[in-house]
Scaffold this motif. Structure first.
Motif, short mmCIF file in Angstrom:
data_model
loop_
_atom_site.label_atom_id
_atom_site.label_comp_id
_atom_site.label_asym_id
_atom_site.label_seq_id
_atom_site.Cartn_x
_atom_site.Cartn_y
_atom_site.Cartn_z
N GLU B 18 0.84 -1.20 0.00
CA GLU B 18 0.00 0.00 0.00
C GLU B 18 0.88 1.26 0.00
OE1 GLU B 18 -2.63 0.36 3.38
OE2 GLU B 18 -3.08 2.42 2.73
N ALA B 19 1.95 1.21 0.79
CA ALA B 19 2.86 2.36 0.86
C ALA B 19 3.60 2.56 -0.47
CB ALA B 19 3.86 2.17 1.99
N THR B 20 3.82 1.45 -1.19
CA THR B 20 4.47 1.56 -2.50
C THR B 20 3.65 2.45 -3.41
OG1 THR B 20 5.33 -0.66 -2.24
CG2 THR B 20 5.40 0.26 -4.45
N GLY B 21 2.32 2.30 -3.34
CA GLY B 21 1.44 3.16 -4.12
C GLY B 21 1.68 4.62 -3.81
N LYS B 22 1.85 4.93 -2.52
CA LYS B 22 2.07 6.33 -2.13
C LYS B 22 3.44 6.82 -2.60
CE LYS B 22 -1.12 6.41 1.71
NZ LYS B 22 -1.28 6.19 3.15
N ILE B 167 9.10 14.32 7.06
CA ILE B 167 8.03 15.24 7.42
C ILE B 167 6.69 14.49 7.50
CG2 ILE B 167 9.11 17.39 6.63
CD1 ILE B 167 7.42 17.10 4.05
N GLY B 168 6.77 13.15 7.54
CA GLY B 168 5.58 12.38 7.83
C GLY B 168 4.74 11.99 6.63
N VAL B 169 5.32 12.02 5.42
CA VAL B 169 4.60 11.50 4.26
C VAL B 169 4.66 9.97 4.36
CG1 VAL B 169 4.58 11.28 1.75
CG2 VAL B 169 5.06 13.50 2.80
N GLY B 170 3.48 9.33 4.32
CA GLY B 170 3.42 7.90 4.59
C GLY B 170 3.84 7.02 3.45
N GLU B 171 5.03 7.26 2.91
CA GLU B 171 5.50 6.43 1.80
C GLU B 171 6.23 5.21 2.35
OE1 GLU B 171 8.48 7.50 3.34
OE2 GLU B 171 9.21 6.76 1.41
N LEU B 172 6.92 4.51 1.49
CA LEU B 172 7.56 3.24 1.85
C LEU B 172 8.46 3.32 3.08
CD1 LEU B 172 8.70 1.32 -1.36
CD2 LEU B 172 7.42 0.42 0.59
N MET B 173 9.38 4.27 3.05
CA MET B 173 10.38 4.36 4.12
C MET B 173 9.70 4.66 5.45
SD MET B 173 13.54 3.91 4.06
CE MET B 173 14.53 3.77 5.53
N HIS B 174 8.76 5.57 5.39
CA HIS B 174 8.03 5.97 6.60
C HIS B 174 7.29 4.77 7.18
CE1 HIS B 174 4.88 8.08 8.96
NE2 HIS B 174 5.90 8.91 9.20
N THR B 175 6.66 4.00 6.29
CA THR B 175 5.91 2.82 6.72
C THR B 175 6.84 1.77 7.30
OG1 THR B 175 4.39 3.30 4.92
CG2 THR B 175 4.19 1.14 5.94
N ALA B 176 7.99 1.58 6.64
CA ALA B 176 8.96 0.59 7.14
C ALA B 176 9.47 1.00 8.52
CB ALA B 176 10.12 0.47 6.17
#
Lengths: 272, 223
Positions: B18-22, B167-176
């Motif tokens: 899901e984060a990959t999509g972001k 800055i809290g964008v819920g992309e891959l790294m943030h999710t990991a």
């Protein structure tokens, strides 16, 4: 226009208005004087060839008419109207972009290195100006472009890109592209200089037919004295940014009056 | 040596996908901004009006000479002090778009400058306007040699999206990071992130090369 003693009319009027008039035109690059207070008239329908040593300002004359170079002094008139200048409150001022675009529609030019658009076919090259600039429909532009390609003997290669064409073929397409804009004045800037000797004839034949069959006003810069003799109404010998001598081909080439003309011609004939 | 847990791997995979999509959205959105803004920056440096050229030139140099991370922080945390209150997503896309626009403007500039003077003169001789000359003659020819550079920055912008996690964008790294912190396990999430990046970057680079060749053919520019 620093010389206040010369009167530049807002418009040329009268029965014998030349198609092209240079009045006291000068051009300098730093200290180098390329054109030195040049006066030159070309009548409507006249074919004038400019010859002379390199650096004598021949090509500059054509480039100024095509508005590819700015002039430093003087005024150029095309078809009676100022090209380099325009009227504003009864005075001549430097031409703006809009005026130059209006005037440029009367002028066509062919270049030494053809400068075809490589991402377009021969046909598309000839349709681009009519469609994009003149606003002609694609069908009409295609028909007209094919006629012109036929005239220069390139109809069969109309769907080819320039990279597939020889130099002579590219130059013929370039002539068709310029004619598609229906200019009144055609400029040929050393159009055979970049060609292999065996294809020069294809291009000179096309120009010869143009001279025979059309009432275009033409200015040509060339090193081919034989060709110039054959098709020109008048030949101008340029030296040091001025016309050293001019006249009908037979007079100028066979009985040149000036030393510099004689020297230039004998050097050219020796080389040939 | 590693204590790899497959159960854990499978359980976190849906969240990472899901984060990959972001991540793709951030990269794609940022790239779109960069493509358009980059062209504007490139053309602005070619106007006859010297002050504009100079200001844009300096702006591009400034952006290229400072870290992306600093620009992300600056827009997000300092922005509000000058009345620029942006969501993490907007701030992130602005920063990354602006950063890559500076790089892309150089690619465009190189492409445009590679087109010879003769093409400009031929366009002038058929009385084309400057805008039409760019649109019909110059940019179509400047494009193929620019595609390789543009593609590199597409992959580059994709790989730089983790910067937005700060800055809290819920992309891959943030999710990991979140998964790691929740479970005190970092091996699986980070490894998966790496594999996902690899699985996207490699085909993307290949596609760019294919696209470049196809564009050249379509424009009749390949011999």
């Amino acid at each position: 226009m620093t010389d206040k003693t010369i009167h530049y009319p807002l418009k040329l009027e009268g029965p014998d208005v030349p198609m092209v008039r240079f009045m006291n035109v000068s051009k300098r690059y730093g200290d180098l004087v390329v054109l030195d207070r040049l006066d030159l008239d070309v009548a409507a329908g006249e074919m004038v060839t400019i010859i002379g040593p390199s650096g004598s300002g021949k090509t500059t004359v054509l480039r100024m008419i095509m508005t590819l170079e700015k002039i430093d002094e003087g005024v150029i008139y095309i078809d009676g109207e100022p090209l380099t200048h325009m009227e504003k409150n009864g005075k001549l001022v430097r031409a703006n972009q809009a005026h130059m675009r209006k005037m440029r529609s009367k002028i066509g030019m062919c270049f030494q290195h053809f400068n075809l658009f490589p991402h377009m076919t021969a046909l598309e090259n000839c349709m681009e100006g009519p469609v994009q600039v003149l606003g002609i429909s694609k069908d009409e532009a295609r028909e007209r472009a094919m006629e012109l390609l036929e005239m220069v003997g390139m109809a069969e290669k109309s769907d080819q890109h320039p990279s597939r064409l020889s130099g002579g073929q590219q130059q013929r397409v370039a002539i068709a592209r310029a004619l598609a804009m229906r200019p009144k004045v055609m400029l040929f800037d050393e159009v055979t200089s970049a060609l292999d000797p065996e294809v020069i004839n294809e291009v000179t034949t096309v120009i010869r037919n143009l001279v025979d069959q059309h009432s275009l006003t033409m200015l040509m810069v060339t090193h081919q004295i034989g060709f110039a003799r054959e098709i020109s109404d008048r030949i101008c010998f340029f030296f040091g940014g001025r016309i050293e001598e001019q006249g009908p081909p037979t007079d100028l080439l066979d009985e040149p009056q000036e030393d510099r003309t004689q020297q230039f011609l004998s050097a050219v004939f020796d080389a040939n | 040596m590693f204590d790899w847990q497959w159960d854990f791997t499978w359980s976190i995979l849906p969240r990472l996908i899901e984060a990959t999509g972001k991540t793709l959205l951030a990269a794609g959105g940022g790239y779109l901004v960069a493509l358009v803004l980059g062209l504007i920056l490139a053309l602005a440096q070619r106007t006859p009006w010297k002050p504009l050229t100079l200001v844009v030139r300096e702006l591009v140099e400034f952006i290229r000479s400072t870290p992306l991370l600093l620009q992300v922080f600056f827009i997000y945390y300092v922005g509000p002090q000058i009345g620029l209150r942006l969501s993490p997503w907007t701030a992130g896309l602005t920063a990354i778009g602006l950063h890559y626009a500076a790089y892309l403007s150089e690619v465009y500039r190189g492409g445009i400058e590679s087109i010879g003077k003769g093409q400009w003169e031929a366009a002038r001789a058929i009385n084309m306007s400057t805008a039409a000359t760019y649109r019909r003659i110059i940019i179509p020819q400047a494009l193929p040699p620019s595609i390789a550079g543009m593609g590199n920055y597409l992959v580059g912008i994709f790989k730089d999206t983790p910067m937005l996690s700060v800055i809290g964008v819920g992309e891959l790294m943030h999710t990991a990071n979140t998964i790691g912190a929740e479970n005190y396990r970092y091996l699986e999430p980070y490894t998966l992130v790496g594999l996902i990046f690899l699985a996207i970057s490699l085909p993307a680079a290949w596609l760019v090369r294919r696209f470049e060749a196809a564009t050249r053919r379509r424009l009749g520019l390949s011999k």
